[in-house]
Motif scaffolding. Structure first.
Motif, PDB file in Angstrom:
ATOM      1  N   LYS A 152      42.083  39.852  48.488  1.00 42.90           N
ATOM      2  CA  LYS A 152      40.884  40.581  48.921  1.00 42.90           C
ATOM      3  C   LYS A 152      39.793  40.522  47.846  1.00 42.90           C
ATOM      4  O   LYS A 152      40.102  40.578  46.652  1.00 42.90           O
ATOM      5  N   VAL A 153      38.529  40.434  48.283  1.00 46.31           N
ATOM      6  CA  VAL A 153      37.410  40.441  47.336  1.00 46.31           C
ATOM      7  C   VAL A 153      37.024  41.896  47.064  1.00 46.31           C
ATOM      8  O   VAL A 153      36.802  42.673  48.002  1.00 46.31           O
ATOM      9  N   ALA A 154      36.972  42.272  45.775  1.00 43.33           N
ATOM     10  CA  ALA A 154      36.691  43.664  45.392  1.00 43.33           C
ATOM     11  C   ALA A 154      35.196  43.990  45.564  1.00 43.33           C
ATOM     12  O   ALA A 154      34.334  43.124  45.404  1.00 43.33           O
ATOM     13  N   LYS A 155      34.929  45.267  45.872  1.00 40.29           N
ATOM     14  CA  LYS A 155      33.532  45.730  46.080  1.00 40.29           C
ATOM     15  C   LYS A 155      32.971  46.292  44.765  1.00 40.29           C
ATOM     16  O   LYS A 155      33.723  46.852  43.944  1.00 40.29           O
ATOM     17  N   PRO A 156      31.642  46.187  44.592  1.00 36.53           N
ATOM     18  CA  PRO A 156      31.047  46.763  43.374  1.00 36.53           C
ATOM     19  C   PRO A 156      31.252  48.283  43.333  1.00 36.53           C
ATOM     20  O   PRO A 156      31.297  48.935  44.378  1.00 36.53           O
ATOM     21  N   VAL A 157      31.347  48.831  42.123  1.00 31.87           N
ATOM     22  CA  VAL A 157      31.414  50.290  41.933  1.00 31.87           C
ATOM     23  C   VAL A 157      29.976  50.803  42.078  1.00 31.87           C
ATOM     24  O   VAL A 157      29.076  50.361  41.346  1.00 31.87           O
ATOM     25  N   GLU A 173      37.988  47.534  43.948  1.00 37.22           N
ATOM     26  CA  GLU A 173      36.705  47.810  43.300  1.00 37.22           C
ATOM     27  C   GLU A 173      36.635  46.979  42.022  1.00 37.22           C
ATOM     28  O   GLU A 173      37.667  46.667  41.416  1.00 37.22           O
ATOM     29  N   ARG A 174      35.381  46.670  41.590  1.00 41.42           N
ATOM     30  CA  ARG A 174      35.218  45.697  40.501  1.00 41.42           C
ATOM     31  C   ARG A 174      35.383  46.363  39.123  1.00 41.42           C
ATOM     32  O   ARG A 174      34.415  46.704  38.441  1.00 41.42           O
ATOM     33  N   ILE A 175      36.663  46.541  38.770  1.00 40.20           N
ATOM     34  CA  ILE A 175      37.029  47.203  37.507  1.00 40.20           C
ATOM     35  C   ILE A 175      38.105  46.360  36.798  1.00 40.20           C
ATOM     36  O   ILE A 175      39.078  45.939  37.433  1.00 40.20           O
ATOM     37  N   ILE A 176      37.901  46.164  35.482  1.00 44.02           N
ATOM     38  CA  ILE A 176      38.858  45.407  34.661  1.00 44.02           C
ATOM     39  C   ILE A 176      39.147  46.191  33.381  1.00 44.02           C
ATOM     40  O   ILE A 176      38.226  46.770  32.788  1.00 44.02           O
ATOM     41  N   VAL A 177      40.406  46.204  32.951  1.00 44.77           N
ATOM     42  CA  VAL A 177      40.725  46.711  31.611  1.00 44.77           C
ATOM     43  C   VAL A 177      41.389  45.571  30.828  1.00 44.77           C
ATOM     44  O   VAL A 177      42.143  44.779  31.399  1.00 44.77           O
ATOM     45  N   ILE A 178      41.082  45.506  29.533  1.00 45.20           N
ATOM     46  CA  ILE A 178      41.643  44.472  28.646  1.00 45.20           C
ATOM     47  C   ILE A 178      41.925  45.097  27.283  1.00 45.20           C
ATOM     48  O   ILE A 178      41.130  45.916  26.798  1.00 45.20           O
ATOM     49  N   GLU A 222      40.833  37.813  34.872  1.00 41.61           N
ATOM     50  CA  GLU A 222      40.695  39.108  35.567  1.00 41.61           C
ATOM     51  C   GLU A 222      39.525  39.076  36.565  1.00 41.61           C
ATOM     52  O   GLU A 222      39.610  39.657  37.644  1.00 41.61           O
ATOM     53  N   MET A 223      38.441  38.376  36.211  1.00 41.69           N
ATOM     54  CA  MET A 223      37.306  38.280  37.150  1.00 41.69           C
ATOM     55  C   MET A 223      37.706  37.475  38.385  1.00 41.69           C
ATOM     56  O   MET A 223      37.241  37.766  39.488  1.00 41.69           O
ATOM     57  N   ASP A 224      38.586  36.501  38.208  1.00 42.40           N
ATOM     58  CA  ASP A 224      39.134  35.775  39.365  1.00 42.40           C
ATOM     59  C   ASP A 224      39.874  36.743  40.289  1.00 42.40           C
ATOM     60  O   ASP A 224      39.738  36.678  41.514  1.00 42.40           O
ATOM     61  N   HIS A 225      40.664  37.657  39.689  1.00 43.22           N
ATOM     62  CA  HIS A 225      41.393  38.635  40.522  1.00 43.22           C
ATOM     63  C   HIS A 225      40.417  39.412  41.414  1.00 43.22           C
ATOM     64  O   HIS A 225      40.701  39.672  42.583  1.00 43.22           O
ATOM     65  N   LEU A 226      39.264  39.796  40.850  1.00 46.14           N
ATOM     66  CA  LEU A 226      38.288  40.581  41.638  1.00 46.14           C
ATOM     67  C   LEU A 226      37.722  39.757  42.795  1.00 46.14           C
ATOM     68  O   LEU A 226      37.232  40.315  43.776  1.00 46.14           O
ATOM     69  N   GLU A 227      37.806  38.423  42.665  1.00 42.02           N
ATOM     70  CA  GLU A 227      37.369  37.526  43.756  1.00 42.02           C
ATOM     71  C   GLU A 227      38.526  37.173  44.687  1.00 42.02           C
ATOM     72  O   GLU A 227      38.384  36.308  45.569  1.00 42.02           O
ATOM     73  N   GLY A 228      39.683  37.802  44.460  1.00 41.68           N
ATOM     74  CA  GLY A 228      40.850  37.534  45.309  1.00 41.68           C
ATOM     75  C   GLY A 228      41.564  36.238  44.939  1.00 41.68           C
ATOM     76  O   GLY A 228      42.274  35.657  45.768  1.00 41.68           O
ATOM     77  N   LYS A 229      41.376  35.806  43.688  1.00 39.91           N
ATOM     78  CA  LYS A 229      41.980  34.542  43.255  1.00 39.91           C
ATOM     79  C   LYS A 229      43.028  34.780  42.169  1.00 39.91           C
ATOM     80  O   LYS A 229      42.733  35.440  41.158  1.00 39.91           O
ATOM     81  N   VAL A 230      44.212  34.253  42.383  1.00 38.00           N
ATOM     82  CA  VAL A 230      45.312  34.372  41.414  1.00 38.00           C
ATOM     83  C   VAL A 230      45.404  33.038  40.657  1.00 38.00           C
ATOM     84  O   VAL A 230      45.165  31.973  41.245  1.00 38.00           O
ATOM     85  N   PHE A 231      45.771  33.082  39.355  1.00 42.48           N
ATOM     86  CA  PHE A 231      45.685  31.860  38.529  1.00 42.48           C
ATOM     87  C   PHE A 231      46.513  30.704  39.077  1.00 42.48           C
ATOM     88  O   PHE A 231      46.184  29.546  38.838  1.00 42.48           O
ATOM     89  N   VAL A 232      47.553  30.984  39.845  1.00 43.95           N
ATOM     90  CA  VAL A 232      48.394  29.893  40.368  1.00 43.95           C
ATOM     91  C   VAL A 232      47.618  29.003  41.347  1.00 43.95           C
ATOM     92  O   VAL A 232      48.030  27.886  41.645  1.00 43.95           O
TER      93      VAL A 232
END
Ligand code: K1U
Ligand code: ZN
Length: 171
Positions: free
Chosen positions: A16-21, A56-61, A135-145
């Motif tokens: 799923k593509v995440a929505k902006p906060v 939602e478009r949130i990342i922690v690192i 992580e930004m790929d995840h917010l676009e619904g993309k997994v590294f594989v």
């Protein structure tokens, strides 16, 4: 704070593509605190909200060894990426026990909001650059594989489904 379950590939919710906060508020800060606890517990060096079924478009690192340098990116945007590419062996909490090489831009500049809703820009290289892009790929619904061959992805899907079955009924 609370530990959140991490979705495992190939769960469709990871696509799923995440929505902006819309507004950075107490609710956002609670999500961030729960995500940070979940990332440290795993342990991992990053986590995208998508992975804990929050779209939602949130990342922690936190790439520090001492695990005390939390970085929070809300509504992150890629401002610039270097033409120079680098290969890095990536892992993912949503694809447990699997690591593989992915080629990405070596350096990036990111624009995002912090926990107070203030905008900032950050230049990243090395693991931080890789982690931000992953992580930004995840917010676009993309997994590294998805950067890997179809054969590898099919094998990973089978392995993850088998692992999930074994965890559900180990005997
Ligand atoms: O997105 C995720 O699932 C987190 C992922 C981030 C990442 C790591 C390496 C390259 C690209 C993206 C992880 O944290 S995987 C676990 C990991 O790399 C690690 C775990 C403990 C200590 C150090 C690293
Ligand atoms: Zn990941």
């Amino acid at each position: 704070m609370a530990l959140l379950p991490v979705l495992c590939y190939p769960d469709v919710r990871l696509f799923k593509v995440a929505k902006p906060v819309a507004q950075v508020d107490a609710r956002t800060r609670k999500i961030v605190a729960d995500m940070a606890e979940t990332m440290y517990e795993a342990p991992g060096v990053g986590l995208a909200a998508t992975q804990v079924d929050v779209h939602e478009r949130i990342i922690v690192i936190d790439i520090s060894e001492s695990q005390d340098e939390l970085m929070v990116f809300i509504n992150p945007e890629l401002v610039w990426a270097s033409d120079e590419k680098k290969s890095w062996r990536e892992g993912c909490l949503s694809v447990p026990e699997y690591y593989d090489e992915v080629d990405r831009p070596d350096r990036v500049r990111i624009k995002a909001l912090d926990l107070n809703g203030n905008s900032f820009e950050l230049d990243a290289d090395g693991l931080l650059s890789v982690c931000l892009q992953h992580e930004m790929d995840h917010l676009e619904g993309k997994v590294f594989v998805e950067y890997l061959s179809l054969l590898k992805r099919s094998r990973i899907s089978l392995k993850m489904k088998k692992r999930a079955k074994e965890l559900a009924s180990p005997f």
